[in-house]
Scaffold this motif. Structure first.
Motif, short mmCIF file in Angstrom:
data_model
loop_
_atom_site.label_atom_id
_atom_site.label_comp_id
_atom_site.label_asym_id
_atom_site.label_seq_id
_atom_site.Cartn_x
_atom_site.Cartn_y
_atom_site.Cartn_z
N UNK A 155 13.56 -10.46 -6.44
CA UNK A 155 12.77 -10.70 -7.65
C UNK A 155 12.49 -9.00 -8.05
N UNK A 156 12.48 -8.81 -9.29
CA UNK A 156 12.14 -7.44 -9.85
C UNK A 156 10.70 -7.34 -9.65
N UNK A 157 10.52 -6.19 -8.92
CA UNK A 157 8.78 -5.92 -8.76
C UNK A 157 8.60 -4.46 -9.37
N UNK A 158 7.54 -4.68 -10.16
CA UNK A 158 7.08 -3.49 -10.82
C UNK A 158 5.53 -3.30 -10.80
N UNK A 159 5.25 -1.74 -10.79
CA UNK A 159 3.88 -1.71 -11.07
C UNK A 159 3.44 -0.25 -11.28
N UNK A 160 2.54 -0.04 -12.20
CA UNK A 160 2.30 1.34 -12.48
C UNK A 160 1.63 2.09 -11.55
N UNK A 161 1.21 1.64 -10.41
CA UNK A 161 0.61 2.34 -9.19
C UNK A 161 2.07 2.73 -8.28
N UNK A 162 3.10 2.43 -8.69
CA UNK A 162 4.53 2.79 -7.87
C UNK A 162 4.67 4.22 -8.00
N UNK A 184 0.85 -1.17 0.02
CA UNK A 184 0.15 -0.08 -0.02
C UNK A 184 0.82 1.07 0.04
N UNK A 185 0.40 2.41 -0.55
CA UNK A 185 0.97 3.83 -0.39
C UNK A 185 0.06 4.68 -0.62
N UNK A 186 0.46 5.95 -0.19
CA UNK A 186 -0.59 7.22 -0.06
C UNK A 186 -0.12 7.78 -1.38
N UNK A 187 -1.59 8.65 -2.15
CA UNK A 187 -1.25 9.16 -3.21
C UNK A 187 -0.30 10.15 -3.18
N UNK A 188 0.47 10.45 -4.25
CA UNK A 188 1.40 11.43 -4.51
C UNK A 188 2.94 10.68 -3.74
N UNK A 189 2.93 9.46 -3.47
CA UNK A 189 4.13 9.10 -2.89
C UNK A 189 4.77 8.27 -4.10
N UNK A 190 6.03 8.27 -4.25
CA UNK A 190 6.67 7.53 -5.31
C UNK A 190 7.21 6.22 -4.39
N UNK A 191 6.48 4.92 -4.54
CA UNK A 191 6.93 3.84 -3.66
C UNK A 191 8.08 2.92 -4.30
N UNK A 192 9.03 2.62 -3.46
CA UNK A 192 10.15 1.84 -4.04
C UNK A 192 9.53 0.39 -3.37
N UNK A 193 9.41 -0.52 -4.42
CA UNK A 193 8.72 -2.03 -4.07
C UNK A 193 9.80 -2.65 -3.96
N UNK A 194 10.86 -2.35 -3.93
CA UNK A 194 11.81 -3.47 -3.36
C UNK A 194 11.93 -4.72 -4.03
N UNK A 195 12.90 -5.69 -3.45
CA UNK A 195 13.24 -7.10 -4.28
C UNK A 195 12.79 -8.01 -3.46
N UNK A 196 12.21 -8.04 -2.27
CA UNK A 196 12.20 -9.05 -1.37
C UNK A 196 10.79 -9.33 -0.99
N UNK A 197 9.61 -8.67 -1.26
CA UNK A 197 8.33 -8.88 -0.81
C UNK A 197 7.59 -9.70 -1.75
#
Length: 540
Positions: free
Chosen positions: A330-337, A302-315
């Motif tokens: 694992x390389x994690x990617x999302x348009x929501x980040x 989860x994240x709050x609108x306006x934040x750029x989220x680093x998804x990391x590689x271990x979740x």
């Protein structure tokens, strides 16, 4: 077969199959004492027993060469007992022994009891037992050993040489012969040895190769049941009639150690048919390991609108890992980040790719998706303070406000403002009134949880002027003023405000001389005066 072979005597392409038993020394399944003679391409299959210097093929070997030969019988004696040679003081090359060896005293070896010569490209498989100087390959070694092996599983010992130098002696568990043995590593020359597993056999003597049908297994799973596809002799002919295959068991390396690809099979349990003799038996086959299935699922975030989220590689979680394999990232990617990801499109998919770790080449990897929820940001809108005069109806407008929490290019362009104080009838005495905001409009506002502060609307009193009218009196009389003779300006009659009475006074008295005197107004009473600034005028 021969008690003494000497003076450069040569024994070649020969064999002995009977049991050999002697009460003295120098007892061998083919030759008792080989002094200066040569033995090649020969074998012995019977059990051998004696006192000392007892060997499955030769009891004592001096000043000659033994090569390309083997013995498979059980060997027993008192001392200097070997599966192939009891005592070796010369050259032994390209030979092997399969039978068990036991000695009541010392110098007991799976291949040679005592070695003072050279041993090369040879091996022993049988069990060994004795009281001293016992080795899976040699009981005692004061000579040289090169590229020679013993089976630590079958022999029951991890000791290759009971005493003396052990360099050149290699011990392998039975399964290890498939991948680390002399054929797998090329330690034995292809010119003399037949490829077979777990143990090679000699090309110079008759042999059969029992081949397993090609088989497949999934990585990490137990190997399947294997079947015989063919039995081929040294001439490439069908030799299925030569061998009883009912007891064969093929085997591979442990499933925990086999990665993708083709793996060698070994075998055991075959026996020559009743009417057959003189054939060496070895096995061959391949097991192909197919990839296992591995699923990697990114964890929800989860994240709050306006934040750029680093998804990391271990979740992430994994399903299907085997043995000690690991997924470390694992390389994690999302348009929501991205900081601009809108709340309205939430939740966004989190995709995984490019897993790294150990052993992952053994899997077909699929990626499930996780969920990224974008929560609204907090936005506070506060109406601006305003003021008006009593009696006015105030239009509050839609732009007098301030905002806190707007992000990026989002904008608030209008807010509905309302206040009870905006009415013309709003009384001064209740002032200040609250200004409330609602129904904000603009761009990007669906990404916020909007809260509204309050502004303040101050109602100031309206001015009211009361002016007495001019009046007259007769000299010598006390002036009597008409208390209702006045005029007003500023009274908000639309709100029902009215003047009920006003006190008029003058400075003129009965004794006043003829002239003009002031009339003053005061103490006005009526309705709505609490919201009116009262001014009076003086008439003269």
């Amino acid at each position: 077969m021969v008690g003494l072979n000497t003076n450069q005597g040569s024994i070649s392409a020969s064999h002995a199959g009977g049991t050999v038993s002697g009460s003295g020394d120098y007892v061998g399944g083919l030759v008792g004492y080989n002094n200066g003679g040569n033995v090649s391409a020969s074998y012995a299959t019977g059990s051998v027993s004696g006192a000392s210097d007892v060997g499955g093929l030769v009891g004592v070997h001096y000043d000659g060469t033994i090569a390309n030969s083997y013995a498979i019988g059980q060997v027993t004696g008192f001392a200097y007992v070997g599966g192939l040679i009891g005592r070796n003081a010369s050259t032994l090359a390209g030979s092997y022994a399969l039978g068990g060896v036991s000695g009541k005293s010392g110098n007991v070896g799976g291949l040679v009891g005592n070695n003072a010569g050279t041993i090369s490209e040879s091996y022993a498989v049988g069990s060994v037992s004795g009281n001293a100087d016992v080795g899976g390959l040699a009981g005692q070694n004061i000579g040289a050993i090169a590229s020679s092996y013993w089976d630590t599983t079958a022999s029951g010992t991890m000791t290759g040489v009971g005493s003396g130098a052990s360099a050149g002696a290699v011990g392998l568990a039975t399964q290890e012969w498939l991948t680390q043995g002399p054929i797998a590593t090329g330690a034995f020359g292809a010119g003399a040895w037949v490829t077979g597993y777990p143990y090679p056999v000699l090309k110079a003597l008759p042999y059969v190769v029992i081949n397993a049908a090609p088989a497949q297994a999934t990585y990490g799973a137990a190997p399947p049941s294997f079947t015989v596809s063919s039995v081929i002799d040294q001439a490439g002919r069908d030799a299925s009639a030569i061998v009883n295959t009912s007891g064969i068991q093929f085997f591979a390396m442990s499933s925990a150690t086999m990665s993708l690809g083709s793996h060698i099979l070994g075998g055991t349990g075959a026996a020559l048919a009743n009417s057959q003799s003189g054939y060496q038996i070895t096995y061959d086959g391949q097991l192909t390991i197919q990839p296992a299935t591995l699923t990697i699922t990114p964890g929800n975030q989860t994240k709050t609108y306006g934040q750029a989220l680093a998804l990391g590689t271990t979740d992430f979680t994994v399903s299907g890992l085997l043995n000690n394999d690991r997924v470390t990232s694992v390389t994690l990617s999302s348009a929501g980040a991205s900081a601009t990801a809108a709340v309205g499109a939430s939740p966004y998919a989190i995709a995984g790719s490019n897993a790294t770790g150990t052993g992952l080449s053994n899997y077909t990897i699929s990626y499930d998706t996780g969920s990224l929820t974008v929560n609204p940001a907090a936005l506070t809108i506060t109406p601006g303070n305003q003021a008006k005069t009593y009696g006015q109806a105030l239009a509050l407008g839609t732009t007098n406000f301030s905002v806190s929490g707007l992000l990026g290019n989002d904008r608030v362009t209008g807010v509905t403002l309302s206040s009870a104080g905006a009415l013309a009838t709003a009384a001064v005495g209740v002032s200040p009134y609250t200004i409330a905001g609602s129904n904000a409009t603009g761009t990007g506002l669906s990404n916020y949880t909007i809260s509204y502060g309050t502004g303040s609307l101050t109602v100031t009193p309206a001015p009211l002027t009361i002016t007495p009218a001019a009046q007259s009196s007769i000299y010598g009389t006390t002036p009597v003023l008409n208390q209702g003779d006045y005029s007003e300006t500023g009274l908000v009659t639309g709100n029902g405000d009215s003047i009920n009475s006003v006190v008029l006074t003058t400075t003129a008295t009965r004794q006043s001389t003829v002239g003009t005197y002031a009339i003053s107004a005061s103490k006005a009473s009526g309705t709505g005066f609490r919201t009116t600034t009262l001014s009076t005028m003086t008439a003269r």
